[in-house]
Design an enzyme around this catalytic site. Structure first.
Site, PDB file in Angstrom:
ATOM      1  N   ALA A 111       0.900  -1.319  -0.060  1.00  0.00           N
ATOM      2  CA  ALA A 111       0.124  -0.037  -0.124  1.00  0.00           C
ATOM      3  C   ALA A 111       0.893   1.131   0.097  1.00  0.00           C
ATOM      4  CB  ALA A 111      -0.828   0.147   1.353  1.00  0.00           C
ATOM      5  N   GLU A 179      15.167  -2.873 -10.373  1.00  0.00           N
ATOM      6  CA  GLU A 179      16.763  -2.569 -10.803  1.00  0.00           C
ATOM      7  C   GLU A 179      17.194  -3.785  -9.894  1.00  0.00           C
ATOM      8  OE1 GLU A 179      17.997   1.060  -9.351  1.00  0.00           O
ATOM      9  OE2 GLU A 179      16.331   2.052  -9.827  1.00  0.00           O
ATOM     10  N   MET A 244      18.624   6.831 -16.366  1.00  0.00           N
ATOM     11  CA  MET A 244      18.983   7.002 -15.020  1.00  0.00           C
ATOM     12  C   MET A 244      20.761   7.529 -15.179  1.00  0.00           C
ATOM     13  SD  MET A 244      17.077   4.529 -12.582  1.00  0.00           S
ATOM     14  CE  MET A 244      17.614   3.299 -13.066  1.00  0.00           C
ATOM     15  N   TYR A 246      22.397   9.623 -13.573  1.00  0.00           N
ATOM     16  CA  TYR A 246      22.912  10.275 -12.169  1.00  0.00           C
ATOM     17  C   TYR A 246      23.795   9.187 -11.321  1.00  0.00           C
ATOM     18  CZ  TYR A 246      17.840   9.036 -11.697  1.00  0.00           C
ATOM     19  OH  TYR A 246      16.675   8.325 -11.705  1.00  0.00           O
TER      20      TYR A 246
END
Length: 395
Positions: A111, A179, A244, A246
């Site tokens: 949730a 990932e 991504m 970074y």
């Protein structure tokens, strides 16, 4: 036309305003400065256009000539001021990626109290994107994704649960951020995407994935895994990917250096654009930097995450001048703390962000994505609005 002023020793807002022929008030407004704070040598400021009449003319003309791009920013749903962040940044964004729901191995989804932030987004011209991860709260779990990839019952349960949440909350799309999967599960991940994407799209949802930066199929950058991310397959299957770019130089448990050095970003783009259509790539950029204590030991030390405006304020407090690495295209400074320990801070400023935003034009990318909202960086948003027109969907 974008002008950036670099503060010299002895400069004030008023001397810079005189130098560029603009008002001090306009400089303060666009950079969110106050009169009571002195400027820091090496600080970068975005300069507004030199007259209101010219600015209005330029805005009309630039709407014709500026590239129109999609923009995204990750926002943590349960952050205390998330709703205020939505209202502040919605004019600059196509999407807010609401972080994040967590997949469980049996196909259930944890949730998330996202009602307030999603409702706020719906009152703006931006669209909410649901972020789903394999993060456990401590780490990304390859065991969770392997179960979803290989267990048909768990996978079907996951798809039904995800659709139910997206329909109930009226999300516009999903960002799948799986990932650190097992590298040998790369094709399993592809098949998972081939299964789930049509189900989501037939219900009217946009589908995207977050992919780790690589400079070849088998060469991930920095600490990222990414060997499980098949660039070509993702580019073929989903509507777009968020690259991504970074933590590909310095990161919180890595070497002290620029977080998103432009030469490395360029290497990643050279590879990604060779296998993914340019108009499916959204370039991910950081809204943060790091403060490392020296000498840095990656086995025991962790750098402090710091925002761009926080970094400038720290340089001011420590009496440090900000320097700029023209190869990495990134600002940095050093200082000594009260205990006599040396620190180095690498962060982002107007110059470093413009260098990366220029890549969006150079490579003709779909757009740009920011990680993560919550730290002040007014110069970035001023640059973004000057350099691009922001794509908006009709409500």
């Amino acid at each position: 036309m974008v002008e950036i002023a670099v503060v010299n020793v002895g400069d004030t807002i008023w001397t810079i305003a005189n130098r560029y022929g603009v008002s001090a008030e306009d400089i303060m407004n666009i950079n969110e400065l106050t009169e009571d704070l002195s400027l820091v040598p090496g600080q970068a400021l975005v300069i507004p256009s030199n007259s209101r009449q010219f600015y209005q003319y330029y805005e009309r003309r630039s709407n014709i000539f500026r590239n129109r791009i999609e923009t995204n920013a990750y926002i943590r749903a349960e952050e205390q001021n998330a709703v205020n962040l939505v209202y502040k940044y919605a004019p600059y964004l196509t999407y807010f990626s609401v972080s994040s729901y967590r997949a469980l191995a049996n196909g259930e989804i944890s949730a998330l109290d996202d009602t307030a932030v999603v409702n706020a987004i719906k009152q703006t011209t931006a669209k909410p994107i649901l972020v789903i991860t394999n993060f456990t709260g401590e780490e990304f779990s390859p065991e969770i994704t392997r179960e979803l990839f290989t267990n048909e019952v768990a996978r079907d349960n996951f798809i039904e649960n995800l659709l139910a949440i997206m329909i109930e909350k009226n999300y516009f799309g999903v960002n799948i951020d799986f990932e650190e999967n097992y590298p040998e599960d790369r094709e399993l991940y592809n098949e998972f995407l081939r299964t789930i994407t049509p189900r989501l799209k037939e219900n009217g949802f946009l589908v995207s994935t977050a992919i780790a930066p690589k400079i070849s199929p088998s060469q991930p950058v920095a600490w990222f895994g990414g060997l499980d991310h098949d660039y070509a397959a993702h580019g073929e299957i989903v509507d777009f990917v968020i690259l991504m770019a970074y933590d590909i130089g310095g990161w919180f448990s890595g070497p002290p250096q620029a977080v998103s050095p432009v030469p490395t970003v360029r290497e990643v783009l050279n590879y990604s654009t060779s296998v993914i259509p340019n108009d499916k790539i959204i370039l991910g950029l950081p809204l943060y930097g790091y403060d490392w204590q020296l000498p840095f030991d990656p086995d025991v030390d962790f750098a402090e995450t710091i925002g761009p405006r926080e970094a400038v304020n720290r340089a001011r407090q420590q009496g440090a001048n900000i320097e700029y690495d023209f190869n990495a295209e990134a600002p940095f400074f050093t200082y000594y703390d009260e205990g006599g320990n040396e620190h180095i801070v690498w962060f982002e400023d107007a110059r470093s962000m413009k260098a990366k935003l220029d890549l969006v034009n150079e490579y003709d990318l779909r757009g740009v994505s920011y990680f993560v909202l919550g730290r002040n960086f007014p110069e970035n948003w001023a640059l973004l609005s000057k350099m691009f027109s922001i794509e908006k969907y009709n409500n």
